[in-house]
Scaffold this active site. Structure first.
Site, mmCIF file in Angstrom:
data_model
loop_
_atom_site.group_PDB
_atom_site.id
_atom_site.type_symbol
_atom_site.label_atom_id
_atom_site.label_comp_id
_atom_site.label_asym_id
_atom_site.label_seq_id
_atom_site.Cartn_x
_atom_site.Cartn_y
_atom_site.Cartn_z
ATOM 1 N N ARG A 240 0.842 -1.193 0.000
ATOM 2 C CA ARG A 240 0.000 0.000 0.000
ATOM 3 C C ARG A 240 0.879 1.246 0.000
ATOM 4 N NH1 ARG A 240 -3.516 -2.529 -1.639
ATOM 5 N NH2 ARG A 240 -5.614 -2.887 -0.860
ATOM 6 N N GLU A 269 -3.855 7.105 -5.056
ATOM 7 C CA GLU A 269 -4.130 6.564 -6.395
ATOM 8 C C GLU A 269 -5.418 7.142 -6.964
ATOM 9 O OE1 GLU A 269 -3.990 2.312 -5.958
ATOM 10 O OE2 GLU A 269 -1.951 2.378 -5.195
ATOM 11 N N HIS A 287 -0.849 -0.004 -10.117
ATOM 12 C CA HIS A 287 -1.495 -0.947 -9.194
ATOM 13 C C HIS A 287 -2.049 -2.177 -9.932
ATOM 14 C CE1 HIS A 287 -3.755 -1.247 -5.096
ATOM 15 N NE2 HIS A 287 -3.480 -2.439 -5.576
HETATM 16 C C1 8YV Z 1 -6.781 -4.652 -5.975
HETATM 17 C C2 8YV Z 1 -5.323 -5.038 -3.932
HETATM 18 O O1 8YV Z 1 -6.155 -3.870 -6.926
HETATM 19 O O2 8YV Z 1 -6.168 -7.048 -3.077
HETATM 20 C C3 8YV Z 1 -5.719 -5.944 -2.840
HETATM 21 O O3 8YV Z 1 -5.554 -5.549 -1.678
HETATM 22 O O4 8YV Z 1 -4.714 -4.044 -3.725
HETATM 23 C C4 8YV Z 1 -5.648 -5.383 -5.330
HETATM 24 O O5 8YV Z 1 -5.737 -6.735 -5.518
HETATM 25 C C5 8YV Z 1 -7.633 -3.753 -5.142
HETATM 26 O O6 8YV Z 1 -8.453 -4.498 -4.350
HETATM 27 C C6 8YV Z 1 -8.457 -2.802 -5.995
HETATM 28 O O7 8YV Z 1 -9.360 -3.465 -6.792
#
Ligand code: 8YV
Length: 330
Positions: A240, A269, A287
């Site tokens: 993150r 983001e 991402h």
């Molecule tokens: C996705 C993520 O991009 O699972 C997560 O925590 O960061 C990613 O797999 C996110 O959930 C946004 O769709």
């Protein structure tokens, strides 16, 4: 059972994977609003919504206490993603609301992306490709030897959960020593554990952050940590963006405090700080850690499988720790 579920109202606030939306529409009574905003809820929604399926990262907004309070019949929030910083799970747990996430199904994909990003960063793959495409190979000769190499690196993993472990396994296959920092040592894990992120950063030259976005990890990777990595230091973030002081990172890249960074996640983001865009020694991805058709479909299915299990069997498949003890209302 099918008829019962058709009478259960599930809210999808904002964008969500189409496979989740399709299955929710086929199984439950689906209602939608444009973003995660309590102000958009109708009185009818407030009176009927028992489940929420959301992807806060792309939907906009947070499933926060005010949003949950506006839905008095709410029993479960099914989060799309393993990270659930867009849902106040502690508040949910304290108010008898189940929260689920999508672990396991994305572990290997995100670990693959992490290794790809690490290699791309260290060996300058995007710049080497740009060299070829610009006609420089034929016109000017070989792309430069990369100043950095994976060879001889010592890698630290910040956040040794499922994805951290999958990354560590890959690094072992690459012949690189691994150490880690986590809230606490992970049982059965033999990689050296460092009690603080600072100690880990001092012991390695390559740091991969897989840490979740929590108040405890906010801006944990700061100027001091980056300095500890040293001038050959490489930082990769697949967790993150909130775990990084991005201004300190941009400064460390610009003045040579560290050598390079590969980033898949950012604090705000989809906005990427200009200073990171300007840094010559970064590989920046939008991402995409879990973003293959295959894995996103599996995540979408797990979101809905959690809702089906909750409303049909009264148990969740993948509850988050903060709500593990929440029981379905009788
Ligand atoms: C996705 C993520 O991009 O699972 C997560 O925590 O960061 C990613 O797999 C996110 O959930 C946004 O769709």
């Amino acid at each position: 059972m099918g008829a019962d579920l058709r009478s259960v109202t599930v809210l999808v606030p904002g964008k969500l994977h189409e496979q989740s939306v399709k299955r929710i529409a086929e199984t439950f009574r689906l209602v939608c609003i444009d973003t995660i905003d309590a102000g958009l809820l109708t009185d009818e929604m407030k009176a009927t919504v028992r489940g929420v399926a959301a992807s806060p990262a792309i939907a906009g907004g947070m499933v926060d206490p005010a949003f949950m309070a506006a839905l008095p019949k709410l029993e479960i929030v099914a989060n799309f993603g393993v990270g659930y910083d867009g849902v106040d799970a502690r508040h949910a747990g304290a108010h008898g609301i189940m929260v689920t996430n999508t672990p396991d199904v994305l572990t290997e994909e995100v670990a693959d992306t992490a290794l790809g990003l690490l290699i791309a960063t260290v060996r300058e793959l995007p710049k080497a490709e740009a060299w070829l495409r610009a006609g420089n190979w034929a016109a000017k000769g070989n792309y430069r030897l990369s100043p950095l190499s994976l060879r001889g690196r010592r890698v630290g993993i910040f956040g040794m959960g499922r994805i951290g472990m999958a990354i560590a396994r890959r690094l072992e296959a690459f012949g690189l020593p691994v150490a880690y920092h986590n809230r606490r040592p992970v049982e059965g894990v033999s990689y050296p554990f460092h009690a603080t992120l600072k100690e880990l950063a001092e012991a390695v030259d390559t740091l991969i952050s897989v840490a979740p976005g929590t108040p405890q990890t906010a801006r944990a990777v700061d100027a001091e940590i980056l300095e500890s990595l040293g001038p050959d230091g490489v930082f990769v973030n697949i967790g993150r963006g909130s775990t990084v002081d991005e201004a300190a990172l941009a400064a460390a890249l610009a003045d040579g405090t560290i050598a390079a960074a590969g980033l898949d996640v950012f604090a705000d983001e989809p906005n990427v700080p200009q200073a990171l865009l300007d840094a010559p020694n970064t590989v920046l991805l939008p991402h995409i850690g879990s973003a293959s058709e295959h894995t996103r479909r599996a995540m979408a299915d797990l979101v809905v499988d959690n809702l089906v299990s909750w409303f049909a069997q009264r148990t969740a498949l993948t509850p988050v720790p903060e709500t593990a003890d929440v029981k379905a209302p009788a």
